[in-house]
Design a protein around this motif. Structure first.
Motif, PDB file in Angstrom:
ATOM      1  N   TYR A  40      22.530 -73.743  18.194  1.00 55.33           N
ATOM      2  CA  TYR A  40      21.209 -73.154  17.991  1.00 55.33           C
ATOM      3  C   TYR A  40      20.196 -74.192  17.508  1.00 55.33           C
ATOM      4  CZ  TYR A  40      17.645 -69.748  16.793  1.00 55.33           C
ATOM      5  OH  TYR A  40      16.468 -69.032  16.753  1.00 55.33           O
ATOM      6  N   ARG A  41      20.666 -75.381  17.162  1.00 58.61           N
ATOM      7  CA  ARG A  41      19.751 -76.428  16.711  1.00 58.61           C
ATOM      8  C   ARG A  41      18.674 -76.718  17.758  1.00 58.61           C
ATOM      9  NH1 ARG A  41      22.624 -82.295  17.389  1.00 58.61           N
ATOM     10  NH2 ARG A  41      20.458 -82.887  17.093  1.00 58.61           N
ATOM     11  N   PHE A  42      19.023 -76.566  19.045  1.00 62.31           N
ATOM     12  CA  PHE A  42      18.052 -76.845  20.094  1.00 62.31           C
ATOM     13  C   PHE A  42      16.982 -75.756  20.162  1.00 62.31           C
ATOM     14  CE2 PHE A  42      22.136 -78.731  21.304  1.00 62.31           C
ATOM     15  CZ  PHE A  42      21.763 -80.057  21.315  1.00 62.31           C
ATOM     16  N   TRP A  43      17.362 -74.523  19.875  1.00 57.03           N
ATOM     17  CA  TRP A  43      16.377 -73.442  19.803  1.00 57.03           C
ATOM     18  C   TRP A  43      15.519 -73.599  18.546  1.00 57.03           C
ATOM     19  CZ3 TRP A  43      20.551 -73.184  22.770  1.00 57.03           C
ATOM     20  CH2 TRP A  43      20.452 -72.508  24.002  1.00 57.03           C
ATOM     21  N   GLN A  44      16.158 -74.020  17.458  1.00 52.08           N
ATOM     22  CA  GLN A  44      15.395 -74.243  16.234  1.00 52.08           C
ATOM     23  C   GLN A  44      14.380 -75.364  16.426  1.00 52.08           C
ATOM     24  OE1 GLN A  44      17.326 -76.105  12.846  1.00 52.08           O
ATOM     25  NE2 GLN A  44      16.386 -74.641  11.460  1.00 52.08           N
ATOM     26  N   ALA A  45      14.793 -76.465  17.082  1.00 54.00           N
ATOM     27  CA  ALA A  45      13.871 -77.578  17.342  1.00 54.00           C
ATOM     28  C   ALA A  45      12.699 -77.114  18.196  1.00 54.00           C
ATOM     29  CB  ALA A  45      14.613 -78.721  18.029  1.00 54.00           C
ATOM     30  N   THR A  46      12.969 -76.256  19.166  1.00 54.27           N
ATOM     31  CA  THR A  46      11.903 -75.746  20.036  1.00 54.27           C
ATOM     32  C   THR A  46      10.928 -74.881  19.250  1.00 54.27           C
ATOM     33  OG1 THR A  46      13.394 -75.786  21.953  1.00 54.27           O
ATOM     34  CG2 THR A  46      11.418 -74.418  22.117  1.00 54.27           C
ATOM     35  N   TRP A  47      11.441 -73.999  18.392  1.00 50.57           N
ATOM     36  CA  TRP A  47      10.562 -73.147  17.578  1.00 50.57           C
ATOM     37  C   TRP A  47       9.742 -73.985  16.607  1.00 50.57           C
ATOM     38  CZ3 TRP A  47       9.010 -68.505  18.572  1.00 50.57           C
ATOM     39  CH2 TRP A  47       9.804 -67.652  19.334  1.00 50.57           C
ATOM     40  N   LYS A  48      10.342 -75.014  16.041  1.00 51.91           N
ATOM     41  CA  LYS A  48       9.611 -75.880  15.124  1.00 51.91           C
ATOM     42  C   LYS A  48       8.474 -76.597  15.841  1.00 51.91           C
ATOM     43  CE  LYS A  48      12.173 -78.593  12.642  1.00 51.91           C
ATOM     44  NZ  LYS A  48      13.335 -79.445  12.260  1.00 51.91           N
ATOM     45  N   ARG A  49       8.728 -77.083  17.030  1.00 53.33           N
ATOM     46  CA  ARG A  49       7.677 -77.773  17.777  1.00 53.33           C
ATOM     47  C   ARG A  49       6.557 -76.809  18.152  1.00 53.33           C
ATOM     48  NH1 ARG A  49      11.459 -81.624  21.667  1.00 53.33           N
ATOM     49  NH2 ARG A  49      12.262 -82.915  19.944  1.00 53.33           N
ATOM     50  N   ARG A  50       6.920 -75.621  18.575  1.00 52.89           N
ATOM     51  CA  ARG A  50       5.876 -74.648  18.910  1.00 52.89           C
ATOM     52  C   ARG A  50       5.037 -74.315  17.677  1.00 52.89           C
ATOM     53  NH1 ARG A  50       9.547 -70.656  22.781  1.00 52.89           N
ATOM     54  NH2 ARG A  50       9.593 -72.074  24.587  1.00 52.89           N
ATOM     55  N   PHE A  51       5.702 -74.261  16.517  1.00 50.21           N
ATOM     56  CA  PHE A  51       4.965 -74.002  15.283  1.00 50.21           C
ATOM     57  C   PHE A  51       3.976 -75.123  14.995  1.00 50.21           C
ATOM     58  CE2 PHE A  51       4.760 -75.161  10.755  1.00 50.21           C
ATOM     59  CZ  PHE A  51       4.110 -74.049  10.240  1.00 50.21           C
ATOM     60  N   TYR A  52       4.432 -76.362  15.044  1.00 44.48           N
ATOM     61  CA  TYR A  52       3.547 -77.488  14.761  1.00 44.48           C
ATOM     62  C   TYR A  52       2.437 -77.590  15.807  1.00 44.48           C
ATOM     63  CZ  TYR A  52       6.544 -79.476  11.103  1.00 44.48           C
ATOM     64  OH  TYR A  52       7.244 -79.701   9.946  1.00 44.48           O
ATOM     65  N   TRP A  53       2.800 -77.460  17.057  1.00 39.17           N
ATOM     66  CA  TRP A  53       1.833 -77.656  18.136  1.00 39.17           C
ATOM     67  C   TRP A  53       0.739 -76.574  18.083  1.00 39.17           C
ATOM     68  CZ3 TRP A  53       5.575 -80.925  18.110  1.00 39.17           C
ATOM     69  CH2 TRP A  53       5.710 -81.955  19.029  1.00 39.17           C
ATOM     70  N   GLN A  54       1.146 -75.298  18.071  1.00 38.25           N
ATOM     71  CA  GLN A  54       0.162 -74.227  18.195  1.00 38.25           C
ATOM     72  C   GLN A  54      -0.722 -74.088  16.960  1.00 38.25           C
ATOM     73  OE1 GLN A  54       2.648 -70.850  18.897  1.00 38.25           O
ATOM     74  NE2 GLN A  54       2.996 -70.412  16.724  1.00 38.25           N
ATOM     75  N   ASN A  55      -0.290 -74.632  15.831  1.00 37.73           N
ATOM     76  CA  ASN A  55      -1.105 -74.587  14.619  1.00 37.73           C
ATOM     77  C   ASN A  55      -1.966 -75.826  14.442  1.00 37.73           C
ATOM     78  OD1 ASN A  55      -0.488 -72.050  13.022  1.00 37.73           O
ATOM     79  ND2 ASN A  55       1.591 -72.777  13.435  1.00 37.73           N
ATOM     80  N   THR A  56      -1.861 -76.766  15.360  1.00 34.46           N
ATOM     81  CA  THR A  56      -2.718 -77.944  15.346  1.00 34.46           C
ATOM     82  C   THR A  56      -3.892 -77.686  16.281  1.00 34.46           C
ATOM     83  OG1 THR A  56      -0.817 -79.388  14.925  1.00 34.46           O
ATOM     84  CG2 THR A  56      -2.836 -80.433  15.719  1.00 34.46           C
ATOM     85  N   VAL A  57      -5.057 -77.526  15.713  1.00 29.87           N
ATOM     86  CA  VAL A  57      -6.255 -77.135  16.464  1.00 29.87           C
ATOM     87  C   VAL A  57      -7.184 -78.337  16.577  1.00 29.87           C
ATOM     88  CG1 VAL A  57      -8.188 -75.527  16.579  1.00 29.87           C
ATOM     89  CG2 VAL A  57      -6.011 -74.791  15.581  1.00 29.87           C
ATOM     90  N   ILE A  58      -7.422 -78.783  17.819  1.00 25.41           N
ATOM     91  CA  ILE A  58      -8.271 -79.943  18.082  1.00 25.41           C
ATOM     92  C   ILE A  58      -9.575 -79.467  18.698  1.00 25.41           C
ATOM     93  CG2 ILE A  58      -8.456 -82.145  19.281  1.00 25.41           C
ATOM     94  CD1 ILE A  58      -5.414 -82.263  19.378  1.00 25.41           C
TER      95      ILE A  58
END
Length: 408
Positions: A40-58
């Motif tokens: 599940y580490r790969f699903w966790q890594a994906t969720w973490k990236r989506r969290f960082y990416w979608q909360n970064t507003v440029i």
């Protein structure tokens, strides 16, 4: 969200996520690691990236991550097959003479170090090819093998010069990465060079050399140490100076990292849009301090938990009419099954706890510092960028996962 001037407009970068949401992602990942045997580490890594990416507003628009966990998992399996010859080499070396073993291990270490450079570049390639802003995809061109060679030979020179060649190594790798980065059909450029890195690096380098030299010189010249077996233990003043060395290391690391990131990233541009980054050393040093306090608190909590558990064992033994002595406790833990279960549980709990602290304080904190310290001059010039297709030939970042390198 934006500042308007008489000339080019400046777009701000914001981060809207919170640690509570990240904590939820981490805890959910840990809860599902055991039943999925760690996959599940790969699903966790994906969720973490989506969290960082979608909360970064440029400039008012968030970035998007389109990678999937199945891509990471498939890449990891490919990497395991790739490492099979290395596992066989380890097995063969274990049956050789000592001289051959040492030489063989040195060769394998060199190969692994080279592969780490290759993996870092491929991981960056994968992340960028799955990152979009305003519907336009990023990409990384260049050659991972060439980057790994560059990193490998610069590393050798850096070791031979005791780290003094690092500004040239660092600038070379920075420039290779950014000059092969694309946003749609527009290429990134970076003007920073070794001079941009040299000032902060040599300041931190020689500050630590002076601190270590003064501490060791004081302890050696005054005899301010006590031998415990064959190990010299510093006296009160020596311990204070050692603590001072640790503080100097932490501050110089924060100074170096914030200064270099600010100076190098502020020379990055894509067309007429230019990036500006301003990071404070005190903010990063504060994160280090919070992390140390959290680690100490965690160690105390683990010690108290162990003491309570042992107290429960003694109490249970006494309630059963047994003498709660040390020999009974040793006999209890002499069971092979008990040892294995306890070691696995303790390992997972401790590893997970320290990993969670590192993620919540250091990784999260660094991302927030970068995002909130960045701005983009003339972002409207990027509205004419043309989209490019996703690089579907990339399958995960298997080597990076297998070697545990890369970021986020």
């Amino acid at each position: 969200m934006t500042d308007t001037t008489a000339e080019a407009r400046t777009g701000r970068v914001e981060f809207t996520g919170g640690r509570q949401e990240m904590l939820g992602i981490i805890l959910r990942g840990y809860a599902l690691m055991i039943p999925t045997i760690g996959l599940y580490r790969f699903w966790q890594a994906t969720w973490k990236r989506r969290f960082y990416w979608q909360n970064t507003v440029i400039d008012g628009e968030p970035i998007e991550y389109t990678g999937t966990a199945s891509q990471l998992l498939l890449g990891f399996f490919f990497a395991l097959a790739f490492f099979l010859p290395i596992y066989i080499a380890f097995f063969v070396l274990s049956m050789q003479d000592v001289d051959f073993v040492l030489l063989g291990y040195a060769a394998i270490a060199a190969v692994v170090w080279f592969l780490m450079g290759y993996a870092v570049y491929r991981a960056r390639d994968f992340r960028l090819s799955r990152t979009l802003w305003r519907g336009i995809r990023f990409d990384l061109k260049g050659n991972a093998f060439a980057y790994a060679l560059r990193r490998f030979f610069w590393s050798i020179l850096n070791v031979l010069t005791l780290g003094l060649a690092y500004p040239w190594m660092g600038s070379s790798l920075w420039r290779y990465r950014w000059r092969h980065t694309w946003y749609g059909d527009r290429k990134f450029e970076i003007a920073g060079n070794w001079k941009t890195i040299a000032g902060p690096y040599y300041s931190a380098y020689f500050l630590n050399v002076i601190a270590l030299g003064a501490t060791s010189g004081w302890i050696g010249s005054t005899g301010d140490f006590t031998m415990v077996g064959n190990v010299p233990v510093p006296g009160p003043i020596g311990i204070g100076m050692c603590i001072g060395c640790v503080l100097v290391l932490a501050f110089s690391l924060a100074f170096y990292r914030t200064r270099v990131a600010s100076r190098m990233l502020s020379t990055v541009s894509v067309g007429d849009a230019k990036l500006s980054v301003k990071l404070g050393t005190g903010a990063l040093f504060g994160q280090f301090a919070v992390y140390v306090v959290a680690v100490v608190a965690l160690l105390i909590l683990l010690a108290l938990t162990a003491a309570i558990a042992l107290g429960g064992v003694y109490a249970a033994a006494a309630a059963g009419g047994q003498t709660p002595d040390a020999e009974a406790l040793v006999s209890l833990f002499s069971s092979g099954t008990t040892n294995v279960v306890l070691l696995i549980v303790a390992y997972l709990v401790i590893l997970g706890a320290f990993g969670m602290l590192a993620e919540l304080i250091l990784s999260f904190g660094w991302w927030v510092l970068l995002a909130r310290g960045a701005s983009i001059a003339n972002p409207d010039s990027l509205r004419t960028v043309q989209a490019t297709a996703e690089d579907k030939a990339l399958i995960g970042q298997g080597l990076a996962d297998a070697l545990n390198v890369g970021a986020y």
